[in-house]
Write an enzyme that holds these catalytic residues in place. Structure first.
Site, mmCIF file in Angstrom:
data_model
loop_
_atom_site.group_PDB
_atom_site.id
_atom_site.type_symbol
_atom_site.label_atom_id
_atom_site.label_comp_id
_atom_site.label_asym_id
_atom_site.label_seq_id
_atom_site.Cartn_x
_atom_site.Cartn_y
_atom_site.Cartn_z
ATOM 1 N N GLY A 124 43.449 42.971 -28.017
ATOM 2 C CA GLY A 124 44.636 43.125 -27.278
ATOM 3 C C GLY A 124 44.729 42.495 -26.028
ATOM 4 N N GLY A 125 45.044 42.837 -25.090
ATOM 5 C CA GLY A 125 45.158 42.463 -23.700
ATOM 6 C C GLY A 125 44.093 41.975 -23.168
ATOM 7 N N GLY A 148 46.402 2.553 -29.986
ATOM 8 C CA GLY A 148 46.592 3.482 -29.131
ATOM 9 C C GLY A 148 45.702 4.226 -28.405
ATOM 10 C CB ALA A 149 42.348 5.410 -29.573
HETATM 11 C C1 HXC Z 1 41.885 54.084 -25.258
HETATM 12 C C2 HXC Z 1 40.176 53.541 -26.304
HETATM 13 C C3 HXC Z 1 40.704 52.261 -26.410
HETATM 14 C C4 HXC Z 1 41.834 52.066 -25.909
HETATM 15 C C5 HXC Z 1 38.663 52.022 -27.324
HETATM 16 N N1 HXC Z 1 38.870 53.268 -26.783
HETATM 17 N N2 HXC Z 1 39.762 51.477 -27.308
HETATM 18 N N3 HXC Z 1 40.696 54.312 -25.606
HETATM 19 N N4 HXC Z 1 42.440 52.956 -25.266
HETATM 20 N N5 HXC Z 1 42.645 50.719 -25.985
HETATM 21 C C6 HXC Z 1 37.743 54.528 -26.921
HETATM 22 C C7 HXC Z 1 37.570 55.000 -28.407
HETATM 23 O O1 HXC Z 1 38.654 56.206 -28.451
HETATM 24 C C8 HXC Z 1 36.202 55.691 -27.948
HETATM 25 O O2 HXC Z 1 36.470 56.965 -27.336
HETATM 26 C C9 HXC Z 1 35.493 54.684 -27.060
HETATM 27 O O3 HXC Z 1 36.669 54.011 -26.388
HETATM 28 C C10 HXC Z 1 34.576 53.676 -27.862
HETATM 29 O O4 HXC Z 1 35.436 53.020 -28.971
HETATM 30 P P1 HXC Z 1 34.905 53.085 -30.286
HETATM 31 O O5 HXC Z 1 36.267 52.916 -31.268
HETATM 32 O O6 HXC Z 1 34.275 54.309 -30.689
HETATM 33 O O7 HXC Z 1 34.079 51.838 -30.470
HETATM 34 P P2 HXC Z 1 33.886 50.675 -31.532
HETATM 35 O O8 HXC Z 1 33.489 51.166 -32.823
HETATM 36 O O9 HXC Z 1 32.811 49.855 -30.845
HETATM 37 O O10 HXC Z 1 35.140 49.773 -31.493
HETATM 38 C C11 HXC Z 1 35.574 49.366 -30.314
HETATM 39 C C12 HXC Z 1 36.925 48.700 -30.584
HETATM 40 C C13 HXC Z 1 38.012 49.833 -31.193
HETATM 41 C C14 HXC Z 1 37.105 47.625 -31.649
HETATM 42 C C15 HXC Z 1 37.544 48.203 -29.234
HETATM 43 O O11 HXC Z 1 37.706 50.901 -29.876
HETATM 44 C C16 HXC Z 1 39.509 49.674 -31.296
HETATM 45 O O12 HXC Z 1 39.818 48.899 -32.172
HETATM 46 N N6 HXC Z 1 40.283 49.985 -30.101
HETATM 47 C C17 HXC Z 1 41.619 49.837 -29.995
HETATM 48 C C18 HXC Z 1 41.794 48.045 -29.839
HETATM 49 C C19 HXC Z 1 42.998 47.823 -29.572
HETATM 50 O O13 HXC Z 1 43.907 47.775 -30.732
HETATM 51 N N7 HXC Z 1 43.585 47.372 -28.428
HETATM 52 C C20 HXC Z 1 44.973 47.038 -28.269
HETATM 53 C C21 HXC Z 1 45.670 47.743 -27.363
HETATM 54 S S1 HXC Z 1 47.260 47.207 -27.097
HETATM 55 P P3 HXC Z 1 35.493 58.216 -27.999
HETATM 56 O O14 HXC Z 1 35.896 59.139 -26.546
HETATM 57 O O15 HXC Z 1 36.060 58.575 -29.111
HETATM 58 O O16 HXC Z 1 34.175 57.825 -27.591
HETATM 59 C C22 HXC Z 1 46.907 45.833 -25.867
HETATM 60 C C23 HXC Z 1 48.068 45.195 -25.480
HETATM 61 C C24 HXC Z 1 48.064 44.458 -24.246
HETATM 62 O O17 HXC Z 1 45.993 45.710 -25.301
HETATM 63 C C25 HXC Z 1 49.265 43.257 -24.156
HETATM 64 C C26 HXC Z 1 49.062 42.152 -23.548
HETATM 65 C C27 HXC Z 1 49.746 41.048 -24.069
#
Ligand code: HXC
Length: 524
Positions: free
Chosen positions: A179-180, A414-415
């Site tokens: 994401g971000g 051109g290059a």
């Molecule tokens: C809150 C989060 C989090 C998030 C991870 N965690 N991402 N908590 N917000 N975005 C937390 C999990 O709940 C977990 O907590 C701990 O971090 C570790 O994550 P895991 O999933 O157990 O680790 P892993 O299996 O290694 O996977 C990592 C990951 C996955 C691939 C990053 O966590 C994931 O897909 N997270 C969401 C990613 C995502 O969609 N982000 C986009 C957000 S929107 P616990 O307590 O259970 O251990 C965004 C938009 C911004 O960013 C816009 C900008 C243009």
């Protein structure tokens, strides 16, 4: 600011309270999560900073910042340092700002306080006019903090853009960044990834499957190989985190601290008058025989050292940093071993971005030309080679740093114009005696110019060979261009290094006054 050396035999209760708070914050997500981080082959956020910066130079800020969010039970959780370690330090003796996201604290996710800590060190970097390095290991916007985390990201993006071209910005992706977490790095100058442990994507494999039906895993979607070779998102791949930090230090050494400074010169380590027999040998090869462009660069560079940028992507153009007589120089070179060195969309974008960077940070450009033209075909035309290929032309035309060009062999069509020719204000342009500067190669030219004659010839092949010889003698040389002053000097290949060094020394005081305008409109 932490003071790790403060170890006194007796401390007052207030000081003890401070030490306890510090210890709690420095413990990150706790022993279990830190152990999991290590088990995944990753360093902790603090170890990373220690590994990257000069010994005992890190000064932490905002260690005691906490989240203000109360939603989803966040007020009952303790999020150490809100998941990011921030501060300033020295690399190679020069100051930088740094932040390092802590995956052991809620997956390094970015809440508002976390974002404001990053913004503070970015602001400090802009004020002190020093580079900023982001060590990223984050699941993106912290879902529990909703729009506040989105706003936090936007604050970072805004600063990335304000700092762009003002101070160097470097990102290392050191875990799963989603994401971000990938858009701030995308706005910085260089992205490093570590093979096997770094991943970057907008949405993970599950969302991809749900949205498009495509099946992929972390690695194929956004691993180091994918982003260094296919997408071109990352410029550097490291074999390990330690290797990544070593490479970041090496890169920083080539750069100035900001756009007002010149890059720091190194102690000259090589004879500036060194000649090269190897270059003579390359220049005497049959025109159709290929050679390794890296060999040319190594022969020219101080100590034969070349720090290549974007090595795995668009390999038909080669970009990177060398030193010449101790000074930092950006090299852009066609690579005859890939697509015969022709320019395509990816090569144009890769080259343009590198040139823009060098120009923004006062790094002179050395362009080594061996290019048969733009790569033809439907895929390229439909992909927008006209619009996207123009970026390279735009970048060379706009660059106001000293520009030295050497035509090694082919410079067609051109290059020829694009590759820092005299016409678009190459300052000193050399050519080797074997250079061929023309609208096109002899075979193509003869086919077009003598189509009717060849169709009628009694022995077309014999006649073609004669015409090709004639054309080659007249046009496939550097001498037509030299006659017009479009190359300043035809040089013996062996003298390339001393000639380029003299030209760069001469150009050190170059000044260009641009037209008074807000900014140009590069074809994006
Ligand atoms: C809150 C989060 C989090 C998030 C991870 N965690 N991402 N908590 N917000 N975005 C937390 C999990 O709940 C977990 O907590 C701990 O971090 C570790 O994550 P895991 O999933 O157990 O680790 P892993 O299996 O290694 O996977 C990592 C990951 C996955 C691939 C990053 O966590 C994931 O897909 N997270 C969401 C990613 C995502 O969609 N982000 C986009 C957000 S929107 P616990 O307590 O259970 O251990 C965004 C938009 C911004 O960013 C816009 C900008 C243009």
């Amino acid at each position: 600011m932490s003071d790790k050396k403060a170890k006194r035999p007796l401390v007052s209760p207030k000081t003890q309270a401070l030490l306890d708070k510090r210890a709690r914050a420095e413990a990150g997500g706790g022993p279990e999560r830190l152990a999991a981080q290590k088990a995944a082959g990753k360093m902790t956020a603090r170890e990373r900073i220690e590994a990257m910066v000069d010994d005992d130079s890190f000064e932490e800020v905002d260690l005691l910042v906490e989240t203000k969010s109360t939603d989803f039970g966040l007020d009952k959780k303790y999020l150490a340092a809100d998941g990011v370690v921030t501060g300033f330090a020295r690399v190679n003796g020069r100051p930088i700002c740094v932040y390092s996201q802590d995956f052991s604290v809620m997956g390094g996710s970015l809440g508002l306080s976390h974002a404001m800590k990053i913004c503070k060190v970015m602001d400090l970097a802009i004020t002190a006019e020093v580079p900023v390095v982001g060590l990223c290991d984050s699941g993106g916007a912290r879902i529990q903090e909703g729009v506040e985390s989105l706003g936090g990201y936007a604050e970072i993006f805004y600063r990335n853009v304000q700092a762009s071209g003002y101070i160097p910005q470097i990102s290392a992706i050191l875990g799963p960044c989603a994401g971000g977490a990938v858009y701030s790095p995308a706005l910085t100058d260089f992205i490093f990834m570590v093979d096997g442990t770094s991943h970057m994507f907008i949405t993970g494999p599950e969302v991809v499957k749900a949205a498009t039906g495509e099946t992929c895993d972390f690695e194929s979607l956004g691993g180091a190989d994918t982003h260094s070779r296919l997408s071109g998102v990352c410029q550097f791949v490291a074999g390990s985190e330690s290797d990544c930090f070593r490479q970041i230090r090496e890169l920083l050494d080539f750069l100035p601290q900001n756009c007002h400074e010149q890059p720091k010169a190194a102690m000259a380590s090589d004879d500036p008058r060194r000649e090269s027999e190897a270059l003579d040998r390359i220049s005497e090869l049959e025109p159709k025989k290929s050679y390794k462009i890296h060999e040319v660069i190594w022969e020219i560079a101080d100590g034969h050292r070349f720090f290549e940028v974007h090595r795995n992507f668009a390999r038909n153009i080669v970009c990177g940093f060398i030193r010449m007589d101790g000074e930092s120089v950006g090299v852009v070179a066609n690579n005859p071993q890939v697509l015969s060195g022709a320019l395509d969309i990816d090569a144009s974008e890769k080259g343009a971005r590198f040139i823009n960077f060098c120009d923004a940070f006062n790094i002179p450009l050395l362009t080594l030309v061996d290019v048969p033209g733009y790569w033809p075909g439907l895929e390229q035309e439909h992909g927008g080679i006209i619009r996207r290929g123009a970026k390279l032309l735009y970048a060379f035309c706009r660059a106001s740093v000293p520009k030295v060009t050497v035509v090694l062999r082919k410079a067609y069509g051109g290059a020829y114009d694009v590759m820092s020719s005299k016409h678009i204000r190459g300052d000193v342009n050399f050519a080797w005696p074997c250079a061929e500067i023309a609208v096109m190669g002899p075979q193509g030219a003869v086919s077009i110019l003598y189509k009717t004659e060849l169709a009628k010839a009694a022995d077309p092949e014999k006649r073609r060979a004669e015409l090709v010889r004639e054309y080659t003698a007249k046009f496939a040389s550097p001498f037509q261009a030299a006659k017009h002053g479009y190359v300043d000097e035809v040089i013996e290949a062996r003298l390339t290094r001393p000639k380029v060094i003299r030209a760069l020394r001469f150009l050190k005081g170059k000044k260009v006054v641009s037209l008074p305008k807000k900014h140009g409109n590069i074809p994006l």
